[in-house]
Design an enzyme around this catalytic site. Structure first.
Site, mmCIF file in Angstrom:
data_model
loop_
_atom_site.group_PDB
_atom_site.id
_atom_site.type_symbol
_atom_site.label_atom_id
_atom_site.label_comp_id
_atom_site.label_asym_id
_atom_site.label_seq_id
_atom_site.Cartn_x
_atom_site.Cartn_y
_atom_site.Cartn_z
ATOM 1 C CB ILE A 129 0.587 11.638 -1.847
ATOM 2 C CG1 ILE A 129 0.932 12.741 -2.850
ATOM 3 C CG2 ILE A 129 1.371 10.376 -2.159
ATOM 4 C CD1 ILE A 129 2.370 13.178 -2.776
ATOM 5 C CG ASP A 154 7.415 -0.244 10.691
ATOM 6 O OD1 ASP A 154 7.245 -1.477 10.590
ATOM 7 O OD2 ASP A 154 6.535 0.584 10.401
#
Length: 846
Positions: free
Chosen positions: A73, A191
Site C-alpha cells: 500500500i 505531526d
C-alpha cells in the site's frame, strides 16, 4: 503528481493502510517541495540514494504466523505497509513492517515502539486502531492496524482546493476529539497534517476522519549556508509550531498550532507560511505573523480568522491552552453564524485539561511495563511472537499480553535441538513464513555445498519437498521427499513429514500403486514397533494416507486406517491441535465419500480451528477452500462463490498451488448461478494450470465441470470430448471415473443418443455399486442410469433405479439436521432436484 511534489522528500510512510478507490496506495506529497528537511520515514528515491536497501518483503510471505501479505500500500525509508489477510480472524488488515536492516538502529526501533505504544493506548473512534504488535526473528517489529477504505485529507483537498466551513469543521472537529483523547493520555502527536488524516468512507458514504502516525522521529537537517540548528526537529516543517521548529520542548499547544494550520489550509486553500525554500518558511514562522485568513478567503473564512489566528500565536502562552478550548471556540463561532453545526462524529474525552504535557503516573507505569515485556530481547526468543494490544489497566482486568499460537512447523520439537548452519536454518525459516521460492533457493545453495552433512541434507530435501508441494510441483515434491527419506532418521518427525508429503504428491499425480506401496511400508513399520507407534507424526501420516486412499476409492482400507489412527491417538492421549485437525480432515473426506455431507462440513470447520491453533496457515487456507466447496453439496452456490473468491485472493498472494483447483470449483459454482461464460473462462484457465502442475485429480475434475458447462450452452460435441478426456484420466481414480462417465452419459442423452449413453451409464453405476457411494456426482450417475435404461426400453428397471436413487437421496437428506440445509440440498442441487422430479413424474410422489 503535481509539480510541487516532484522531490518527494516530504512524503511520509502512513502508519495505517489506506485503500483508495482505484485500488492503489496514497501518493502523499507536501504542499511545497522540501529539499533538505525530511522525515526518517520518507519515500526513498533509489537513484539518488544508491545505498538504499531494497524491500525484503513480498506478497505471499506470512508474518507473525498468521498475516498473509497481499499487496504493497505504501513504502518508505523506514518500512513498508502491506494489505494483509489475518488467517485466524479472517479480516483484512494493514501491516506495517520495519525494514530488517534498521533492526540495530536503537533510535529507529524506539520510534517504531513509540508509534505502537501511543496509538494502542488511545481508544477513540477517530484514531486508527492498532490491533497487534509483534517482533520478528530478525529483531524488527511490525504493527497491525485496521484497514481504512478511503483517502487522505491531502488527496481530498487536492481535488477541491478549499472547502466551506461546515465541511471543514465536520472533518476538523472529530480529529480534534481524537487529539483530545491523545492529550488526556499525555501523548502529543507532533505531526498533524492532511497526510496523517485519513477519511474513511462508510458504506453509507459518510466520511469518518481517522488520525494516523503517532511515531514521529527526528527530522534530520543537512548543513545550510546561513542556518544551523541545535537539538532535533520532529514533525513536518510547514505544520510545526515555532517552538517545535526551534527544537524546544513541546506540549499539547503544539498540536493546537498544527490543527490551526490544517484549518487555515482547508478554508483558504493556502498555507499560513509559504516560501520557495524550507529556510524561507522556517524564517517566516519563527519571526513573522501568518498570512491573513480573512483576506485570503473573506467570503467564507472571515468569521473564523480570529479563532484560527489565536491558535497560530507564536507565543504558546497566547494560544488556546488546550484542544478542547480551541474546538469549543470554533464550534461556538460557527453556531453564531447563519447555520448551526452539529457534529455526529466528534466526541470529547473525559478529563481533558489544559495543556497536558505529561502522562498520568499509571500510564507511565503501563508504558514501562510494555517496554519491558514487548521489546525485551531476552523475553522474546520465539521467531514469530505476536502481542495482542489490549486497553489500559483502568479499562480491563486481564494481563497485557496474550501468548501466541505455536509455530506451524511439524518438526518444531526437533528444530530447537538441532542447529546445522545458517543456510539450513534460513531455508527452514523461509518455509515457515511461506517464502516458498526463497526456501527452495536457500536449500539449493546449501545442498551444493560439499560440507553439508547427510542429516542436514535430509532436512534441506524435506524443505524442498514441502515447498514444491505447496507450489504445485508434485513430481518434484515426490522426488525431493524420497531424497529426504533416505537421509532422515526413520520414524522421526521430519521423516514422517517427508513420508506424508510423498504420499500426498503421489495422490495428486494419480499414482495409486505407489500410494498402496506406502500403506504396505507403514504397516510393516507398525508390525515391527507394535502399539508403541503412537507419536503425533506417525498418526498424522496415517491420516494423510487415509485422505489419499479415500480418493483412490478403496473405502474399506480407508476406514481401517482411520480407525487405527483414532485408536492410537485417543488411546495414548496424543491429541494436539495439529493432529486433531488431521483427524478431522481424514474423517471429513471419508464422510463426503459416504454421502454424509453435514459431517463433512463440520469436520472441515473443526479442522480449521485445529490448524489455526497449530499455526499452520497454509492448511487453514486450504480447508477454507474445502469448506467453500462443501457449500456446493448443499446447493449454496452464491455462498460458495463468495467464499471461494475470498480464499483465492489470499491463497494467490501466498502462491499456494491449490488456487488452480479452487478456481476449477469457482468456475462450476459460477455456472450454477447463471454465469456460465464466466465459469467456462475461469475453469478453462484453471485446467491449463492443473495440467502444468501434473495434478491429475484437479485436471479430471476441471474436464468434468467443463463438459457440464458446455452442455449447458448446447456445445454437445465439445462436452462429449471433455467428458471422454476426464474418463481416460481417471482410470486410477474410480470415484472421479464414475462421475466422468455419468457426465458423458448425460451429454449423450441430451444429444438424443440413448443407446450410446447406456454403456458409460452402466459402467458408472457398476463403480458406484462397488464403492457404495462417491463424493460427487452420485445423484447424476443414478439419474442418467435410469434415463438410459428407459431410453433402451427397459421401463421397469428404469423405475426401480429411479426409486432407488430417490431413496438414497432422502437417506442423505435425513442426515442433515438443519432444515434450511436439507431443503437446499434437495431443491437447489441441480442433480438432486432432477432425481426428485423424475421420480415423482414416473412413479408418483414418495
Amino acid at each position: 503528481m503535481g509539480d510541487s511534489g516532484r522531490h518527494r522528500e516530504g512524503a511520509r510512510l502512513p502508519s495505517a493502510a489506506l485503500v483508495t478507490p482505484g485500488g492503489r496506495g496514497p501518493v502523499i506529497e507536501p504542499p511545497v517541495p522540501i529539499a533538505r528537511v525530511y522525515d526518517d520515514d520518507e519515500e526513498m528515491d533509489v537513484e539518488s540514494r544508491p545505498t538504499a536497501v531494497l524491500m525484503p518483503f513480498s506478497a505471499g510471505i506470512v508474518i507473525g504466523g498468521k498475516f498473509a501479505l497481499q499487496r504493497v500500500i505504501a513504502s518508505g525509508a523506514m518500512g513498508v505497509v502491506f494489505e494483509a489477510w489475518d488467517l485466524y480472524i479472517e479480516r483484512r488488515v494493514a501491516l506495517k513492517l520495519m525494514h530488517p536492516h534498521l533492526a540495530h538502529d536503537s533510535r529507529l526501533v524506539a520510534r517504531f515502539r513509540r508509534e505502537a505504544q501511543a496509538a494502542a493506548r488511545i481508544q477513540h473512534p477517530n484514531v486508527v486502531s492498532v490491533l497487534e504488535v509483534g517482533k520478528r526473528r530478525d529483531g524488527t517489529f511490525y504493527i497491525v492496524h485496521e484497514l481504512i477504505p478511503g483517502q487522505t485529507l491531502r488527496d481530498y483537498l487536492r481535488a477541491r482546493g478549499r472547502i466551506d466551513p461546515g465541511e471543514a469543521l465536520s472533518i476538523a472537529s472529530p480529529v480534534m476529539g481524537g487529539l483530545m483523547a491523545a492529550h488526556a493520555r499525555g501523548i502529543i502527536h507532533r505531526d498533524i497534517k492532511p497526510e496523517n488524516i485519513l477519511l474513511a468512507q462508510t458504506p453509507s458514504g459518510e466520511l469518518v476522519p481517522k488520525i494516523i502516525d503517532f511515531g514521529v522521529a527526528k527530522v534530520t537537517q543537512e548543513a545550510a549556508q546561513n542556518l544551523t540548528f541545535s537539538g532535533a526537529l520532529v514533525g513536518t516543517l510547514q505544520y510545526m509550531s515555532p517552538e517545535q521548529a526551534q527544537g524546544q520542548a513541546v506540549d499539547a499547544r503544539s498540536d493546537v498550532w498544527a490543527m490551526g494550520v490544517v484549518l487555515f489550509e482547508m478554508l483558504s486553500g493556502s498555507m499560513p507560511f509559504e516560501g520557495p525554500t524550507n529556510q524561507a518558511i522556517l524564517l517566516k514562522l519563527t519571526s513573522q505573523p501568518p498570512a491573513r485568513l480573512d483576506l485570503l478567503a473573506p467570503e467564507i473564512a472571515a468569521p473564523f480568522a480570529p479563532v484560527i489566528h489565536r491558535a497560530l500565536a507564536r507565543n504558546p502562552a497566547e494560544r488556546y491552552p488546550s484542544m478542547t478550548a480551541f474546538r469549543d471556540e470554533l464550534l461556538a463561532t460557527y453556531a453564531r453564524g447563519a447555520r448551526a453545526f452539529v457534529s455526529t462524529t466528534a466526541s470529547t474525552a473525559p478529563g481533558v485539561g489544559p495543556g497536558p504535557s505529561a502522562a498520568p503516573a499509571a500510564d507511565v507505569e503501563e508504558e514501562l511495563a510494555l517496554d519491558r515485556l514487548l521489546f525485551d530481547e531476552n523475553a522474546q526468543v520465539a521467531s514469530r511472537d505476536t502481542i495482542e494490544v489490549r486497553p489500559p489497566p483502568s479499562e480491563r482486568g486481564k494481563g497485557l499480553l496474550v501468548p501466541p499460537p505455536q509455530s506451524g512447523s511439524e518438526w518444531r520439537e526437533e528444530a530447537s535441538a538441532q542447529r546445522e548452519g545458517d543456510e539450513v536454518d534460513k531455508a527452514e525459516h523461509a518455509l515457515g513464513v511461506n517464502a516458498l521460492r526463497d526456501a527452495l533457493h536457500s536449500a539449493d545453495v546449501a545442498l551444493r555445498d560439499p560440507a553439508t552433512g547427510e542429516e542436514a541434507r535430509g532436512r534441506l530435501w524435506l524443505v524442498q519437498a514441502v515447498a514444491h508441494h505447496w507450489l504445485g510441483n508434485y513430481a518434484e515434491s515426490a522426488r525431493t521427499a524420497r531424497e529426504a527419506l533416505g537421509r532422515l532418521t526413520r520414524g522421526s518427525a521430519r521423516w514422517h513429514a517427508a513420508f506424508g508429503h510423498l504420499v500426498l504428491a503421489n495422490g495428486a499425480l494419480g499414482r495409486k500403486d505407489l500410494v498402496l506401496a506406502s500403506v504396505d511400508e507403514l504397516n510393516a513399520m507398525e508390525e515391527e514397533e507394535g502399539e508403541e507407534l503412537a507419536s503425533e507424526p506417525h498418526i498424522v501420516t496415517i491420516c494423510r494416507l487415509t485422505l489419499v486412499v479415500v480418493r483412490t476409492g478403496i473405502l474399506g482400507l480407508a476406514r481401517r486406517l482411520l480407525r487405527g489412527a483414532q485408536r492410537r491417538a485417543f488411546g495414548k492421549g496424543v491429541v494436539g491441535p495439529f493432529l486433531r485437525a488431521w483427524l478431522d480432515v481424514a474423517r471429513g473426506e471419508l464422510a463426503a465419500h459416504e454421502g454424509d455431507f453435514i459431517v463433512h462440513l463440520r469436520c472441515l470447520e473443526s479442522s480449521i480451528d485445529g490448524f489455526t491453533s497449530a499455526g499452520d496457515v497454509r492448511s487453514v487456507c486450504l480447508q477454507h477452500v474445502n469448506v467453500a466447496n462443501a457449500y456446493v453439496h448443499f446447493g449454496a452456490y452464491e455462498r460458495a462463490v463468495a467464499a471461494l473468491r475470498e480464499t483465492i485472493g489470499v491463497a494467490e498472494a501466498m502462491q499456494l498451488a491449490f488456487v488452480s483447483a479452487a478456481k476449477v470449483n469457482l468456475g462450476s459454482a459460477l455456472a450454477y448461478v447463471g454465469r456460465v461464460d464466466e465459469g467456462i473462462a475461469t475453469t478453462s484457465a484453471a485446467l491449463a494450470q492443473c495440467a502444468r502442475q501434473g495434478n491429475r485429480r484437479a485436471e479430471c475434475t476441471a474436464r468434468i465441470y467443463l463438459a457440464r458447462m458446455r452442455a449447458m450452452q448446447g456445445a454437445l460435441d465439445e462436452a462429449v470430448a471433455m467428458a471422454h478426456g476426464a474418463a481416460e484420466i481417471a482410470v486410477e481414480m474410480p470415484t472421479l471415473r464414475a462421475y466422468a462417465l455419468g457426465t458423458l452419459a448425460s451429454v449423450l442423452l441430451s444429444w438424443g443418443q440413448h443407446a450410446a449413453a447406456l454403456g458409460p451409464a452402466n459402467e458408472a453405476m457398476r463403480i458406484l455399486e462397488r464403492l457404495r457411494s462417491i463424493q460427487e456426482g452420485e445423484s447424476l450417475v443414478r439419474l442418467v442410469h435410469a434415463l438410459a435404461l428407459r431410453g433402451a426400453g427397459q421401463d421397469a428397471e428404469a423405475k426401480r433405479r429411479i426409486l432407488e436413487a430417490r431413496r438414497r437421496l432422502l437417506e442423505q437428506a435425513d442426515r442433515i439436521g438443519e432444515p434450511r440445509w436439507r431443503q437446499s440440498f434437495l431443491e437447489n442441487v441441480v442433480d438432486n432436484a432432477k432425481v426428485m422430479s423424475t421420480a415423482a413424474e414416473w412413479v408418483g410422489p414418495g
